[in-house]
Write a protein that holds these residues in place. Structure first.
Motif, PDB file in Angstrom:
ATOM      1  N   SER A   1       0.687  -1.054  -0.392  1.00 61.88           N
ATOM      2  CA  SER A   1      -0.076  -0.214  -0.307  1.00 61.88           C
ATOM      3  C   SER A   1       1.056   1.248  -0.211  1.00 61.88           C
ATOM      4  N   LEU A   2       2.318   1.058  -0.072  1.00 60.99           N
ATOM      5  CA  LEU A   2       3.165   2.728   0.182  1.00 60.99           C
ATOM      6  C   LEU A   2       2.732   2.965  -1.815  1.00 60.99           C
ATOM      7  N   ALA A   3       3.041   4.678  -1.591  1.00 61.39           N
ATOM      8  CA  ALA A   3       2.662   4.613  -2.512  1.00 61.39           C
ATOM      9  C   ALA A   3       4.031   5.046  -3.151  1.00 61.39           C
ATOM     10  N   PRO A   4       4.587   5.697  -4.098  1.00 65.38           N
ATOM     11  CA  PRO A   4       5.428   6.243  -4.834  1.00 65.38           C
ATOM     12  C   PRO A   4       6.775   6.599  -3.825  1.00 65.38           C
ATOM     13  N   ARG A   5       6.687   8.076  -3.264  1.00 65.42           N
ATOM     14  CA  ARG A   5       6.966   8.458  -2.854  1.00 65.42           C
ATOM     15  C   ARG A   5       7.578   7.767  -1.707  1.00 65.42           C
ATOM     16  N   GLU A   6       6.613   6.919  -1.317  1.00 71.20           N
ATOM     17  CA  GLU A   6       6.786   6.399   0.175  1.00 71.20           C
ATOM     18  C   GLU A   6       7.667   5.197  -0.018  1.00 71.20           C
ATOM     19  N   LEU A   7       7.803   4.521  -1.563  1.00 75.15           N
ATOM     20  CA  LEU A   7       8.583   3.581  -1.374  1.00 75.15           C
ATOM     21  C   LEU A   7       9.750   4.597  -1.616  1.00 75.15           C
ATOM     22  N   GLU A   8       9.912   5.258  -2.205  1.00 71.35           N
ATOM     23  CA  GLU A   8      11.257   6.462  -2.775  1.00 71.35           C
ATOM     24  C   GLU A   8      11.608   6.316  -1.146  1.00 71.35           C
ATOM     25  N   ILE A   9      11.607   6.741  -0.503  1.00 69.73           N
ATOM     26  CA  ILE A   9      11.864   7.469   0.832  1.00 69.73           C
ATOM     27  C   ILE A   9      11.805   5.955   2.031  1.00 69.73           C
ATOM     28  N   LEU A  10      11.490   4.503   1.585  1.00 75.89           N
ATOM     29  CA  LEU A  10      11.586   3.851   1.876  1.00 75.89           C
ATOM     30  C   LEU A  10      12.833   3.514   1.613  1.00 75.89           C
ATOM     31  N   HIS A  11      13.333   3.182   0.641  1.00 82.17           N
ATOM     32  CA  HIS A  11      14.912   2.482  -0.260  1.00 82.17           C
ATOM     33  C   HIS A  11      15.837   3.494   0.617  1.00 82.17           C
ATOM     34  N   TYR A  12      15.166   4.263   0.905  1.00 87.09           N
ATOM     35  CA  TYR A  12      17.013   5.166   1.678  1.00 87.09           C
ATOM     36  C   TYR A  12      16.801   5.141   3.625  1.00 87.09           C
ATOM     37  N   LEU A  13      16.085   5.432   3.429  1.00 84.88           N
ATOM     38  CA  LEU A  13      15.558   4.999   5.511  1.00 84.88           C
ATOM     39  C   LEU A  13      16.279   3.438   5.384  1.00 84.88           C
ATOM     40  N   LEU A  14      15.568   2.459   4.392  1.00 80.73           N
ATOM     41  CA  LEU A  14      16.564   1.326   4.185  1.00 80.73           C
ATOM     42  C   LEU A  14      17.890   1.212   4.379  1.00 80.73           C
ATOM     43  N   ASN A  15      18.552   2.059   3.416  1.00 78.06           N
ATOM     44  CA  ASN A  15      20.025   2.138   3.948  1.00 78.06           C
ATOM     45  C   ASN A  15      20.289   3.124   4.834  1.00 78.06           C
ATOM     46  N   GLY A  16      19.906   3.021   5.652  1.00 74.30           N
ATOM     47  CA  GLY A  16      20.282   3.876   6.944  1.00 74.30           C
ATOM     48  C   GLY A  16      20.616   5.327   7.035  1.00 74.30           C
ATOM     49  N   TYR A  17      19.697   5.800   5.727  1.00 72.24           N
ATOM     50  CA  TYR A  17      20.496   7.130   5.557  1.00 72.24           C
ATOM     51  C   TYR A  17      18.932   8.278   7.181  1.00 72.24           C
ATOM     52  N   GLN A  18      19.661   9.657   7.717  1.00 73.05           N
ATOM     53  CA  GLN A  18      18.911  10.031   8.343  1.00 73.05           C
ATOM     54  C   GLN A  18      18.426  11.110   7.932  1.00 73.05           C
ATOM     55  N   THR A  19      17.048  11.543   8.229  1.00 71.09           N
ATOM     56  CA  THR A  19      16.206  12.385   7.438  1.00 71.09           C
ATOM     57  C   THR A  19      16.473  13.127   6.860  1.00 71.09           C
ATOM     58  N   ASN A  20      17.935  14.322   7.454  1.00 70.83           N
ATOM     59  CA  ASN A  20      18.345  15.126   7.057  1.00 70.83           C
ATOM     60  C   ASN A  20      18.578  14.863   5.499  1.00 70.83           C
ATOM     61  N   ASN A  21      20.140  14.030   5.638  1.00 71.57           N
ATOM     62  CA  ASN A  21      20.227  13.100   4.564  1.00 71.57           C
ATOM     63  C   ASN A  21      19.048  12.868   3.501  1.00 71.57           C
ATOM     64  N   ILE A  22      18.067  11.996   3.708  1.00 76.23           N
ATOM     65  CA  ILE A  22      17.387  12.068   2.971  1.00 76.23           C
ATOM     66  C   ILE A  22      16.602  13.267   2.241  1.00 76.23           C
ATOM     67  N   ALA A  23      16.630  14.245   2.766  1.00 75.92           N
ATOM     68  CA  ALA A  23      15.808  14.870   2.474  1.00 75.92           C
ATOM     69  C   ALA A  23      16.603  16.118   1.261  1.00 75.92           C
ATOM     70  N   ASN A  24      18.274  15.787   2.223  1.00 80.33           N
ATOM     71  CA  ASN A  24      19.174  16.454   1.093  1.00 80.33           C
ATOM     72  C   ASN A  24      19.654  16.234  -0.595  1.00 80.33           C
ATOM     73  N   THR A  25      19.124  14.558  -0.215  1.00 82.54           N
ATOM     74  CA  THR A  25      19.307  13.762  -1.227  1.00 82.54           C
ATOM     75  C   THR A  25      18.293  13.834  -2.017  1.00 82.54           C
ATOM     76  N   LEU A  26      16.517  13.827  -1.405  1.00 82.21           N
ATOM     77  CA  LEU A  26      15.508  14.046  -2.405  1.00 82.21           C
ATOM     78  C   LEU A  26      15.374  15.506  -2.849  1.00 82.21           C
ATOM     79  N   ASN A  27      16.615  16.906  -2.025  1.00 76.20           N
ATOM     80  CA  ASN A  27      15.383  18.068  -2.395  1.00 76.20           C
ATOM     81  C   ASN A  27      13.916  18.327  -1.951  1.00 76.20           C
ATOM     82  N   LEU A  28      14.197  18.257  -0.579  1.00 75.65           N
ATOM     83  CA  LEU A  28      12.384  18.150  -0.017  1.00 75.65           C
ATOM     84  C   LEU A  28      12.532  18.487   1.307  1.00 75.65           C
ATOM     85  N   SER A  29      11.923  18.604   1.569  1.00 77.36           N
ATOM     86  CA  SER A  29      11.871  19.800   2.974  1.00 77.36           C
ATOM     87  C   SER A  29      12.217  18.426   4.336  1.00 77.36           C
ATOM     88  N   THR A  30      12.702  18.851   5.555  1.00 76.71           N
ATOM     89  CA  THR A  30      13.132  17.356   6.570  1.00 76.71           C
ATOM     90  C   THR A  30      11.675  17.155   6.938  1.00 76.71           C
TER      91      THR A  30
END
Lengths: 291, 220
Positions: B158-187
């Protein structure tokens, strides 16, 4: 007689009160002494308890880290081992069946790819085995005598094929006659991974191992002329909470397993290491093994 | 919805019937690219095949070659397919895309459908079925016969595209602010999505999420 008794009873009373007071004071000190003892004991227990709690917490952190690494390993195995193996099978099977109808250039391209992938799979599997082997902290290690120059040569020979493909020259500049009495296998694994990293990030040029005895211990250097690392990358690699990053064998970005293993092995032999690098100018890793 | 796509595809298919499709294989393993290329050439007699090994490489390849069909893996070393698909759709609206991945269909297929991608082939699928699906894709025949659609779900479905995208980085051990930087989104966006991922998968922390991902073969 009456007077006398009265007098005596007064002195008796005074005496009695004095004795009573002495007893009270005596018991007061005794009680204080015991209470103090109990309090001290309590403090000791509390300290012990806190230490245990901390130990358990630290063990938990380690367990959790190992858990993460294990999960990562399973992911590496499925992404970087199983799927390439599957395509080795598909491609070779296809060549067997349709070989005559496949243009020779295509056949050659596929054969080269199969051979190359098989080698990379071997290297990756070796490394995974290395890592798993040394996960047990209570494992007994035995020091051995070995020649550092010879060891560097042995490791270079493992990678000779890959180096030739990329026009990379290996230089063994370790002083001859440096005989170590150390845990041999962990040091070998560290060198193995450093060379593998250097190869993965160098397109052409040389990779050098140098080293020798100093007053305080052994100094070992692995230097490449590859693309180098940014400060951020170095910090990431050195960080305590470093988790293996995106797995990838093929485009040679490494799956981060290398530095994880390097750090674990160096901890085993009590060694320190420093990475010096500039983007585009190569990387130099220096290891210090205390005597 | 898929029916419309089918019609559009068939119309273009008629136009292209006499033309060899130009195919890009985007996958981070060269063994997989070469193996698939061999299958396409020897079994299906296609000739114009390009390769790309990363998201960036794919965008370059698309810029330099006029391509008709894209066979796309999900996970690359420099990001996931979900990050590039919107750009590809905008820049090359006519290109047809098939997802070709180790990832389970029931997790990713729905997300890709939102980008009008209806062909999804699992790498573990056996050779004959794979060839049939690829053949359908390259000849603009609908991906599955009527009534063949598989309805399997798992906690990640049931995960939406954006959620799957972020799931990938979460599973890779990225911190919230790292993901925000990588994907150009706000924390704060990342935090919200993170919370939703935990809710949907009924997990409480990264460790549990990792365990669940392992159980359902989500590779990262």
């Amino acid at each position: 007689m009456f007077k006398y008794t009265e007098q005596t009873s007064i002195t008796d009373l005074v005496f009695f009160i004095a004795v009573l007071a002495a007893f009270i004071v005596f018991f007061y000190f005794i009680a204080r002494f015991f209470i103090k003892k109990v309090v001290i004991k309590q403090k000791i227990f509390k300290a012990l308890l806190e230490r245990r709690a901390l130990e358990i917490h630290q063990k938990n952190v380690i367990l959790e880290k190992n858990n993460l690494i294990q999960t990562r390993l399973i992911s590496i195995i499925s992404h970087d081992i199983i799927s390439p193996l599957r395509f080795i099978y598909l491609a070779s099977n296809n060549l067997l069946k349709e070989g005559d109808r496949t243009p020779p250039e295509m056949r050659e391209e596929i054969m080269a790819e199969i051979s190359h992938t098989a080698k990379e799979l071997e290297l990756l599997s070796t490394n995974i085995t290395n890592w798993i082997k040394y996960q047990n902290e209570n494992r007994r290690l035995i020091k051995e005598q070995f020649d550092l120059h010879q060891m560097a040569g042995q490791i270079f020979s493992i990678f000779q094929g890959l180096a030739r493909q990329k026009n990379i020259v290996f230089r063994n500049e370790v002083n001859t006659g440096v005989v170590l009495y150390q845990y041999m296998e962990p040091i070998k694994i560290v060198l193995y991974n450093l060379i593998l990293n250097a190869l993965n990030f160098t397109e052409e040029g040389s990779i050098t191992i140098s080293g020798g005895n100093t007053k305080k211990g052994i100094l070992l250097k692995v230097k490449d002329e590859g693309e180098g690392m940014t400060e951020e990358q170095i910090e990431n690699v050195m960080g305590e909470l470093y988790i293996v990053s995106s797995a990838n064998v093929d485009n040679r970005k490494g799956n981060g397993l290398g530095y994880l293993i390097i750090k674990d092995m160096l901890k085993l032999v009590n060694a320190k290491f420093v990475i010096k690098s500039k983007k585009g100018q190569g990387t130099q890793v220096t290891i210090f093994l205390p005597a | 919805m898929p029916r419309n796509i089918v019609f559009a595809g068939t119309k273009n298919g008629v136009r292209m019937k006499n033309m060899q499709p130009y195919i890009i294989i985007a996958d981070d393993h060269s063994m997989i690219r070469k193996g698939l290329k061999l299958l396409l050439m020897s079994q299906l007699q296609y000739r114009n095949i390009y390769e790309a090994s990363s998201c960036n490489g794919l965008m370059n390849e698309l810029k330099n070659n006029k391509c008709t069909h894209l066979i796309l893996d999900v996970i690359f070393s420099d990001g996931t397919a979900l990050e590039v698909v919107p750009a590809i759709r905008k820049l090359y609206p006519d290109i047809r895309i098939m997802v070709f991945s180790m990832q389970l269909k029931e997790v990713y297929a729905d997300a890709f459908k939102q980008f009008d991608i209806h062909y999804y082939l699992n790498k573990a699928q056996d050779e004959d079925v794979s060839l049939e699906i690829i053949n359908r894709f390259l000849n603009d025949i609908p991906p599955v016969r009527d009534g063949e659609e598989l309805h399997q779900r798992n906690p990640f479905s049931s995960l939406a595209p954006r959620e799957l995208e972020i799931l990938h980085y979460l599973l890779n051990g990225y911190q919230t602010n790292n993901i925000a930087n990588t994907l150009n989104l706000s924390t704060s966006t990342i935090s919200t999505v993170k919370k939703r991922i935990f809710e949907k998968t009924e997990t409480e922390n990264i460790t549990q999420l990792l365990e669940l991902a392992l159980l359902y073969n989500i590779s990262f």
